[in-house]
Design an enzyme around this catalytic site. Structure first.
Site, PDB file in Angstrom:
ATOM      1  CB  CYS A  39      -0.917  -0.012   1.329  1.00  0.00           C
ATOM      2  SG  CYS A  39      -2.039  -1.339   1.264  1.00  0.00           S
ATOM      3  NE  ARG A  61       4.667   1.782  -0.159  1.00  0.00           N
ATOM      4  CZ  ARG A  61       5.622   1.404   0.677  1.00  0.00           C
ATOM      5  NH1 ARG A  61       6.891   2.070   0.169  1.00  0.00           N
ATOM      6  NH2 ARG A  61       5.608   1.032   1.712  1.00  0.00           N
ATOM      7  CD1 TRP A 101      -0.081  -6.426  -3.155  1.00  0.00           C
ATOM      8  CD2 TRP A 101      -0.350  -7.179  -0.884  1.00  0.00           C
ATOM      9  NE1 TRP A 101       0.216  -7.576  -2.942  1.00  0.00           N
ATOM     10  CE2 TRP A 101       0.077  -8.227  -1.963  1.00  0.00           C
ATOM     11  CE3 TRP A 101      -0.586  -7.090   0.423  1.00  0.00           C
ATOM     12  CZ2 TRP A 101       0.407  -9.305  -0.895  1.00  0.00           C
ATOM     13  CZ3 TRP A 101      -0.502  -8.507   0.836  1.00  0.00           C
ATOM     14  CH2 TRP A 101       0.055  -9.580   0.064  1.00  0.00           C
ATOM     15  CG  ASN A 119       1.501   0.896   4.127  1.00  0.00           C
ATOM     16  OD1 ASN A 119       1.358  -0.210   3.834  1.00  0.00           O
ATOM     17  ND2 ASN A 119       2.771   1.380   4.147  1.00  0.00           N
ATOM     18  N   GLY A 120      -0.310  -0.816   6.580  1.00  0.00           N
ATOM     19  CA  GLY A 120      -0.157  -1.456   7.627  1.00  0.00           C
ATOM     20  C   GLY A 120      -1.120  -2.407   7.946  1.00  0.00           C
ATOM     21  CD  GLU A 124      16.982 -12.753  -7.880  1.00  0.00           C
ATOM     22  OE1 GLU A 124      16.432 -13.169  -6.903  1.00  0.00           O
ATOM     23  OE2 GLU A 124      16.509 -11.665  -8.548  1.00  0.00           O
ATOM     24  CE  LYS A 144      13.863 -10.587 -10.323  1.00  0.00           C
ATOM     25  NZ  LYS A 144      14.437 -10.659  -9.263  1.00  0.00           N
ATOM     26  CD  GLU A 203      10.119 -11.498  -8.643  1.00  0.00           C
ATOM     27  OE1 GLU A 203       9.406 -11.282  -7.531  1.00  0.00           O
ATOM     28  OE2 GLU A 203      11.467 -11.353  -8.680  1.00  0.00           O
ATOM     29  CG  HIS A 209      19.397 -37.085  -3.909  1.00  0.00           C
ATOM     30  ND1 HIS A 209      20.066 -38.494  -3.545  1.00  0.00           N
ATOM     31  CD2 HIS A 209      20.673 -36.702  -4.099  1.00  0.00           C
ATOM     32  CE1 HIS A 209      21.282 -38.471  -3.411  1.00  0.00           C
ATOM     33  NE2 HIS A 209      21.872 -37.238  -3.798  1.00  0.00           N
ATOM     34  CE  LYS A 265      11.457  -2.542  -6.097  1.00  0.00           C
ATOM     35  NZ  LYS A 265      11.696  -3.778  -6.382  1.00  0.00           N
TER      36      LYS A 265
HETATM   37  C1  G6P Z   1       9.371  -8.160  -2.472  1.00  0.00           C
HETATM   38  C2  G6P Z   1       9.801  -7.835  -3.745  1.00  0.00           C
HETATM   39  C3  G6P Z   1      11.319  -8.698  -3.882  1.00  0.00           C
HETATM   40  C4  G6P Z   1      12.216  -8.351  -2.814  1.00  0.00           C
HETATM   41  C5  G6P Z   1      11.829  -8.857  -1.581  1.00  0.00           C
HETATM   42  C6  G6P Z   1      12.506  -8.254  -0.246  1.00  0.00           C
HETATM   43  O1  G6P Z   1       9.113  -9.545  -2.533  1.00  0.00           O
HETATM   44  O2  G6P Z   1       9.155  -8.086  -4.991  1.00  0.00           O
HETATM   45  O3  G6P Z   1      11.899  -7.901  -5.126  1.00  0.00           O
HETATM   46  O4  G6P Z   1      13.418  -8.910  -3.014  1.00  0.00           O
HETATM   47  O5  G6P Z   1      10.327  -8.130  -1.125  1.00  0.00           O
HETATM   48  O6  G6P Z   1      12.580  -6.768  -0.212  1.00  0.00           O
HETATM   49  P1  G6P Z   1      13.454  -5.872   0.323  1.00  0.00           P
HETATM   50  O7  G6P Z   1      13.059  -4.615   0.186  1.00  0.00           O
HETATM   51  O8  G6P Z   1      13.645  -6.130   1.631  1.00  0.00           O
HETATM   52  O9  G6P Z   1      14.660  -6.029  -0.109  1.00  0.00           O
END
Ligand code: G6P
Length: 605
Positions: free
Chosen positions: A2, A27, A75, A101-102, A478, A482, A485, A501, A600
């Site tokens: 949010c 956000r 969100w 927000n929260g 990673e 990517k 997501e 395994h 994010k």
């Molecule tokens: C969310 C984002 C990721 C990020 C993660 C941790 O899931 O989409 O891209 O790696 O949060 O966020 P931070 O701001 O703590 O790196």
């Protein structure tokens, strides 16, 4: 999660709010709304979906007059993303509106109490309890009502509240959720982060937990939770407006991928002085440290997994990487000889903050590697190293991740030297290898057509495997994230040696396997695993250093990257995977910057 904004001044508020919300949309983006005070009433406009829908509904804000207002992009946590659940929420008497927000953890008991007292709820949200509490406590004193209502809340909240009786006054409250006040002349602003403010002002006040503030066009006054005025430092915002714009790129993600060489250079350059790594403000006595614990969430955790290999190799200190959401409840073995490294782009991730607090409580010193200046994690840390990546807007991190890796590499070199565990010659060689990373990343970025072509070949597959060993495995983690997501393709990362395994049972004719083969100490082993999956029909795309001729005969497709030191190569090796995910998602018509269900900045547990 949010985004909230607010404005009070002489301008028409709604267009400013909508502009701010569009910068905060990363956000959360399932619904949005604004509330503006005007002529003894509050006009509220809300929509399901994106800010663009709200802009259309309000004719870019023109249909909502008034010079003081608040806005929200959501969100969803409590209640589905509907118009009813969208913020702002209004009190039953129509006098107050709130954005939040929260999460309010005690909202159920508050809701029951308020319902018993006759307050009518129109949404399923936790937020609506706040505005009814303010109404309940209001006896002509707006500030007092806000204080009394806030004192009833448990959980995390950044709030913006307006009142019809005082149409040019906003109260904002902060507890464990980011809130920044922007200072103008004859006008003032608030927002969840500076990207919403940079177009309007460079002067900002960061509220601390438990503080609240009054904003009017003429001034800002911050108070502690008992109502005593607090003197706050005015901070200068250094990010420029262009940094938060797409700058001609089709997506923020592509722009941020392309910015990586510059960002990594900006992260390294100020920390190399006279051939030495110099980390300002780090007065940790590493000889006392007997364990390093790295914690983070998402990609930041994967950066930690790659960094663990490099730090352990160079510093010879045991390093453990743990997911923050696990660590916070794991009763970890920690003492004052533990150094905690916390990685976070936003500096606001709820689980990371909680894990950090728990480790600090048990005596660990915390070194934060953070991108956002003034963020909660930066404030809580004993030492902070900024990543200098600039604003990252796309939900899927790219430059945030590679700059985190870069700081971990710098730390590894710094530690090895401080501890006397590296020969000078090797130290100098590795510093040159580190300095070469931006150029090597640029070379990968220049390979565009090749990767786009591969994306066209692979984009239709419903699932992919990413395999590697050691640092290559960390990159596989990673790379798979990517792909998942942003393209919604099922992608699994596996330590190559573990395939047999269990996972190898899933390999069938045509199954794409992306094999990472850059860590020379283990490439031959990974090559054996490539042979095993090929024997079962897999289609293999291998990533290897230029000049590795052996792999060509095994793989169906190759991406060569410039040869970099295996200790640092994760930062280069991830770039083709970021681009592959990007172009696969584009082929599949996905919403690349705002993938479904994600946000994010994850400020809830
Ligand atoms: C969310 C984002 C990721 C990020 C993660 C941790 O899931 O989409 O891209 O790696 O949060 O966020 P931070 O701001 O703590 O790196």
């Amino acid at each position: 999660m949010c985004g909230i904004v607010g404005y009070t001044g002489a301008q028409h508020a709604a267009p400013v709010l909508l502009d701010g919300l569009s910068k905060l949309e990363y956000r959360g983006y399932d619904s949005a709304g604004i509330a503006v005070a005007q002529d003894g009433a509050i006009a509220i406009s809300k929509v399901t979906g994106r800010i663009a829908n709200l802009q259309e509904k309000t004719d870019n804000g023109r249909l909502v007059p008034g010079t003081t207002g608040i806005g929200h992009t959501r969100w969803a946590t409590h209640g589905a993303p509907t118009d009813f659940n969208a913020h702002p929420h209004a009190s039953n008497d129509g006098k107050f509106a709130v954005v939040h927000n929260g999460i309010i953890e005690n909202y159920l008991e508050l809701r029951q109490e308020l319902t018993r007292k006759g307050y009518r709820f129109e949404s399923e949200t936790d937020t609506e309890t706040i505005v009814h509490l303010v109404e309940m406590y209001y006896q002509g004193d707006f500030q007092r009502a806000v204080m009394k209502a806030s004192a009833r809340l448990r959980g995390s909240y950044a709030l913006g509240i307006i009142c019809t009786d005082e149409p040019d006054r906003i109260f904002v409250v902060r507890e464990a959720s980011p809130l920044i006040i922007g200072l103008g002349i004859g006008e003032n602003y608030f927002a969840s982060d500076v990207t919403a403010l940079v177009a309007y002002t460079r002067n900002a006040i960061y509220l601390d937990d438990g503080e609240f503030a009054e904003l009017t066009p003429d001034g800002v006054q911050v108070f502690d939770c008992t109502g005593h005025p607090v003197e706050k430092k005015i901070n200068r915002i250094t990010w420029d407006i262009q940094a938060a714009e797409k700058g001609g790129y089709e997506h923020f993600m592509l722009k941020e991928i392309m910015e990586q060489p510059r960002a990594v250079k900006a992260t390294i350059a100020p920390r190399l002085k006279n051939g030495e790594v110099s980390l300002d403000g780090m007065d940790i006595d590493l000889r006392r440290v007997n364990k390093i614990l790295i914690t983070a969430c998402g990609s930041a955790y994967y950066a930690g997994c790659a960094g663990k290999c490099t730090i352990e190799r160079l510093c010879r200190i045991p390093v453990q990487a743990e997911l923050a959401s696990e660590l916070r409840y794991a009763d970890p073995l920690i003492d004052d000889k533990t150094l905690l490294i916390v990685l976070s782009q936003s500096g606001e991730t709820a689980d990371t903050i909680a894990a950090m607090k728990e480790c600090q409580r048990q005596g660990a010193k915390a070194l934060a590697i953070v991108n956002v200046v003034g963020s909660t994690i930066a404030k809580l840390a004993d030492y902070t190293l900024y990543t200098w990546a600039g604003p990252e807007i796309a939900v899927a991190t790219t430059k945030g991740y590679t700059t985190q890796l870069t700081v971990l590499y710098l730390f590894a070199l710094y530690g090895a030297r401080k501890l006397g565990r590296i020969e000078m010659e090797e130290y100098a060689r590795l510093i040159s290898a580190l300095k070469a990373l931006p150029k090597q990343m640029q070379q990968v970025l220049d390979m565009n057509p090749a990767i786009e072509k591969l994306a066209k070949k692979y984009h239709k597959h419903p699932s992919m495997f990413f395999i590697g060993r050691n640092t290559d495995y960390a990159v596989a983690l990673e790379g798979a994230l990517k792909m998942k997501e942003i393209s919604y393709i099922h992608a699994e990362s596996y330590a190559a040696g573990e395939l047999k395994h269990g996972t190898i049972a899933l390999i069938h004719e045509g199954q794409p396997v992306i094999a990472l083969c850059c860590n020379e100490a283990v490439t031959e082993k990974t090559m054996s695993n490539i042979i095993e999956v090929k024997a079962r029909g897999a289609e293999v795309l291998a990533i290897a250093f230029r000049g590795n001729a052996k792999i060509v005969s095994l793989a169906d497709d190759m991406i060569y990257i410039p040869k970099s030191d295996p200790l640092f190569c994760a930062a280069v090796e991830i770039v083709p995977l970021q681009k592959l995910a990007y172009y696969v998602a584009k082929e599949n018509g996905c919403d690349i910057d705002k993938p479904k269900n994600l946000a994010k900045s994850v400020t809830v547990e």
